[in-house]
Motif scaffolding. Structure first.
Motif, PDB file in Angstrom:
ATOM      1  N   ALA A  74     -13.067 -43.117  10.243  1.00  0.00           N
ATOM      2  CA  ALA A  74     -11.454 -42.984  11.030  1.00  0.00           C
ATOM      3  C   ALA A  74     -12.099 -43.391  12.791  1.00  0.00           C
ATOM      4  N   LYS A  75     -11.077 -44.422  13.245  1.00  0.00           N
ATOM      5  CA  LYS A  75     -11.427 -44.672  14.375  1.00  0.00           C
ATOM      6  C   LYS A  75     -10.390 -43.751  15.411  1.00  0.00           C
ATOM      7  N   VAL A  76     -11.646 -43.038  17.022  1.00  0.00           N
ATOM      8  CA  VAL A  76     -10.832 -42.229  18.375  1.00  0.00           C
ATOM      9  C   VAL A  76     -11.715 -43.116  19.003  1.00  0.00           C
ATOM     10  N   ILE A  77     -10.683 -43.036  20.112  1.00  0.00           N
ATOM     11  CA  ILE A  77     -10.507 -43.902  20.895  1.00  0.00           C
ATOM     12  C   ILE A  77      -9.727 -42.031  22.296  1.00  0.00           C
ATOM     13  N   ILE A  78     -11.526 -42.102  22.919  1.00  0.00           N
ATOM     14  CA  ILE A  78     -11.278 -41.269  23.718  1.00  0.00           C
ATOM     15  C   ILE A  78     -10.613 -41.806  25.144  1.00  0.00           C
ATOM     16  N   VAL A  79      -9.353 -41.743  26.214  1.00  0.00           N
ATOM     17  CA  VAL A  79      -9.371 -41.634  27.081  1.00  0.00           C
ATOM     18  C   VAL A  79      -8.782 -40.320  28.106  1.00  0.00           C
ATOM     19  N   GLU A  80      -8.740 -40.521  29.832  1.00  0.00           N
ATOM     20  CA  GLU A  80      -8.062 -39.572  30.212  1.00  0.00           C
ATOM     21  C   GLU A  80      -6.999 -39.030  30.580  1.00  0.00           C
ATOM     22  N   GLY A  81      -5.698 -39.410  30.137  1.00  0.00           N
ATOM     23  CA  GLY A  81      -4.408 -39.145  30.444  1.00  0.00           C
ATOM     24  C   GLY A  81      -3.636 -39.659  29.412  1.00  0.00           C
ATOM     25  N   LYS A  82      -2.090 -38.846  29.614  1.00  0.00           N
ATOM     26  CA  LYS A  82      -1.721 -39.301  28.421  1.00  0.00           C
ATOM     27  C   LYS A  82      -0.941 -40.752  28.869  1.00  0.00           C
ATOM     28  N   THR A  83      -0.981 -41.315  30.006  1.00  0.00           N
ATOM     29  CA  THR A  83      -0.422 -42.737  30.815  1.00  0.00           C
ATOM     30  C   THR A  83      -1.224 -43.800  30.209  1.00  0.00           C
ATOM     31  N   ASP A  84      -2.190 -43.177  29.792  1.00  0.00           N
ATOM     32  CA  ASP A  84      -3.667 -44.046  29.458  1.00  0.00           C
ATOM     33  C   ASP A  84      -3.256 -44.762  27.782  1.00  0.00           C
ATOM     34  N   LYS A  85      -3.146 -42.680  27.155  1.00  0.00           N
ATOM     35  CA  LYS A  85      -2.886 -43.086  25.565  1.00  0.00           C
ATOM     36  C   LYS A  85      -1.580 -44.222  25.381  1.00  0.00           C
ATOM     37  N   GLU A  86      -0.230 -43.677  26.276  1.00  0.00           N
ATOM     38  CA  GLU A  86       0.755 -44.693  25.180  1.00  0.00           C
ATOM     39  C   GLU A  86       0.435 -45.706  25.712  1.00  0.00           C
ATOM     40  N   ARG A  87      -0.495 -46.635  27.129  1.00  0.00           N
ATOM     41  CA  ARG A  87      -0.462 -47.745  27.462  1.00  0.00           C
ATOM     42  C   ARG A  87      -1.467 -48.688  25.832  1.00  0.00           C
ATOM     43  N   LEU A  88      -1.857 -47.694  25.390  1.00  0.00           N
ATOM     44  CA  LEU A  88      -3.176 -48.292  24.431  1.00  0.00           C
ATOM     45  C   LEU A  88      -1.798 -48.282  23.560  1.00  0.00           C
ATOM     46  N   GLN A  89      -1.033 -47.173  22.951  1.00  0.00           N
ATOM     47  CA  GLN A  89      -0.386 -47.845  21.753  1.00  0.00           C
ATOM     48  C   GLN A  89       0.593 -48.595  21.956  1.00  0.00           C
ATOM     49  N   GLU A  90       0.469 -48.740  23.287  1.00  0.00           N
ATOM     50  CA  GLU A  90       1.472 -50.354  23.384  1.00  0.00           C
ATOM     51  C   GLU A  90       0.459 -51.677  22.658  1.00  0.00           C
ATOM     52  N   VAL A  91      -0.401 -51.419  22.438  1.00  0.00           N
ATOM     53  CA  VAL A  91      -1.327 -52.606  22.253  1.00  0.00           C
ATOM     54  C   VAL A  91      -1.618 -52.790  21.121  1.00  0.00           C
ATOM     55  N   LEU A  92      -2.498 -51.139  20.367  1.00  0.00           N
ATOM     56  CA  LEU A  92      -2.527 -52.102  19.588  1.00  0.00           C
ATOM     57  C   LEU A  92      -1.851 -51.215  18.148  1.00  0.00           C
ATOM     58  N   ALA A  93      -2.434 -51.916  16.875  1.00  0.00           N
ATOM     59  CA  ALA A  93      -1.892 -52.858  15.938  1.00  0.00           C
ATOM     60  C   ALA A  93      -2.344 -52.501  14.959  1.00  0.00           C
ATOM     61  N   GLU A  94      -3.408 -51.276  14.775  1.00  0.00           N
ATOM     62  CA  GLU A  94      -3.289 -50.283  13.877  1.00  0.00           C
ATOM     63  C   GLU A  94      -3.994 -49.043  14.331  1.00  0.00           C
ATOM     64  N   PRO A  95      -3.570 -47.684  13.233  1.00  0.00           N
ATOM     65  CA  PRO A  95      -3.585 -46.160  13.193  1.00  0.00           C
ATOM     66  C   PRO A  95      -4.716 -45.729  13.966  1.00  0.00           C
ATOM     67  N   VAL A  96      -4.536 -45.265  14.750  1.00  0.00           N
ATOM     68  CA  VAL A  96      -6.345 -44.718  15.992  1.00  0.00           C
ATOM     69  C   VAL A  96      -5.914 -43.757  16.894  1.00  0.00           C
ATOM     70  N   GLU A  97      -7.092 -42.354  16.497  1.00  0.00           N
ATOM     71  CA  GLU A  97      -6.396 -40.983  16.533  1.00  0.00           C
ATOM     72  C   GLU A  97      -6.817 -42.030  18.255  1.00  0.00           C
ATOM     73  N   ILE A  98      -6.212 -40.836  19.580  1.00  0.00           N
ATOM     74  CA  ILE A  98      -6.529 -41.245  20.414  1.00  0.00           C
ATOM     75  C   ILE A  98      -5.981 -39.793  21.499  1.00  0.00           C
ATOM     76  N   LEU A  99      -7.494 -39.053  21.865  1.00  0.00           N
ATOM     77  CA  LEU A  99      -8.108 -38.006  22.894  1.00  0.00           C
ATOM     78  C   LEU A  99      -7.694 -37.986  23.822  1.00  0.00           C
ATOM     79  N   CYS A 100      -7.469 -37.331  24.272  1.00  0.00           N
ATOM     80  CA  CYS A 100      -7.515 -37.586  25.896  1.00  0.00           C
ATOM     81  C   CYS A 100      -8.249 -35.982  26.460  1.00  0.00           C
ATOM     82  N   SER A 101      -8.773 -36.510  27.531  1.00  0.00           N
ATOM     83  CA  SER A 101      -9.847 -35.646  28.387  1.00  0.00           C
ATOM     84  C   SER A 101      -8.919 -34.854  29.551  1.00  0.00           C
ATOM     85  N   TYR A 102      -7.849 -35.455  29.694  1.00  0.00           N
ATOM     86  CA  TYR A 102      -7.119 -34.884  30.944  1.00  0.00           C
ATOM     87  C   TYR A 102      -7.764 -35.124  32.619  1.00  0.00           C
ATOM     88  N   GLY A 103      -9.062 -36.015  32.747  1.00  0.00           N
ATOM     89  CA  GLY A 103      -9.434 -36.356  33.549  1.00  0.00           C
ATOM     90  C   GLY A 103     -10.764 -35.456  33.711  1.00  0.00           C
TER      91      GLY A 103
END
Length: 115
Positions: A2-31
């Motif tokens: 499984a591929k996982v991307i860790i980002v800082e916040g919810k907005t980052d996660k939403e931004r990546l979801q606009e671009v990704l064309a495959e299922p990827v788990e995105i976790l947030c560290s919240y800064g």
């Protein structure tokens, strides 16, 4: 694996979801990221292919250092310094960053300048 991307916040996660064309788990560290959260992720993600995409600032660097120790096989992705934040990086630039890391991305035209 499984591929996982860790980002800082919810907005980052939403931004990546606009671009990704495959299922990827995105976790947030919240800064920030605590020792407990780092250890939890290290255990939870040991069988995953983990990527880190955080802002190009002090907070992002702290998260990068912390996770690099707990997850030595983490793949570091970077937004361009001129955009500073993942959330403000144009979608076509994010698509290039992710495509370069072998993610399936949607075809996105360069965003028009807002001048």
């Amino acid at each position: 694996m499984a591929k996982v991307i860790i980002v800082e916040g919810k907005t980052d996660k939403e931004r990546l979801q606009e671009v990704l064309a495959e299922p990827v788990e995105i976790l947030c560290s919240y800064g920030t990221i605590s020792y407990e959260k780092t250890e939890e992720w290290a255990t939870q993600l040991e069988d995953s292919e983990v990527y880190l995409l955080v802002d190009a600032d002090d907070s992002g660097e702290k998260i990068r250092k912390s996770l690099n120790q707990a997850l030595p096989n983490i793949h570091h992705l970077y937004t361009h310094r001129m955009y500073r934040e993942v959330a403000t990086t144009p979608l076509d630039v994010l698509a290039q960053v992710l495509d370069h890391a072998h993610f399936e991305v949607k075809e996105i035209r360069p965003e028009e300048e807002l001048f």
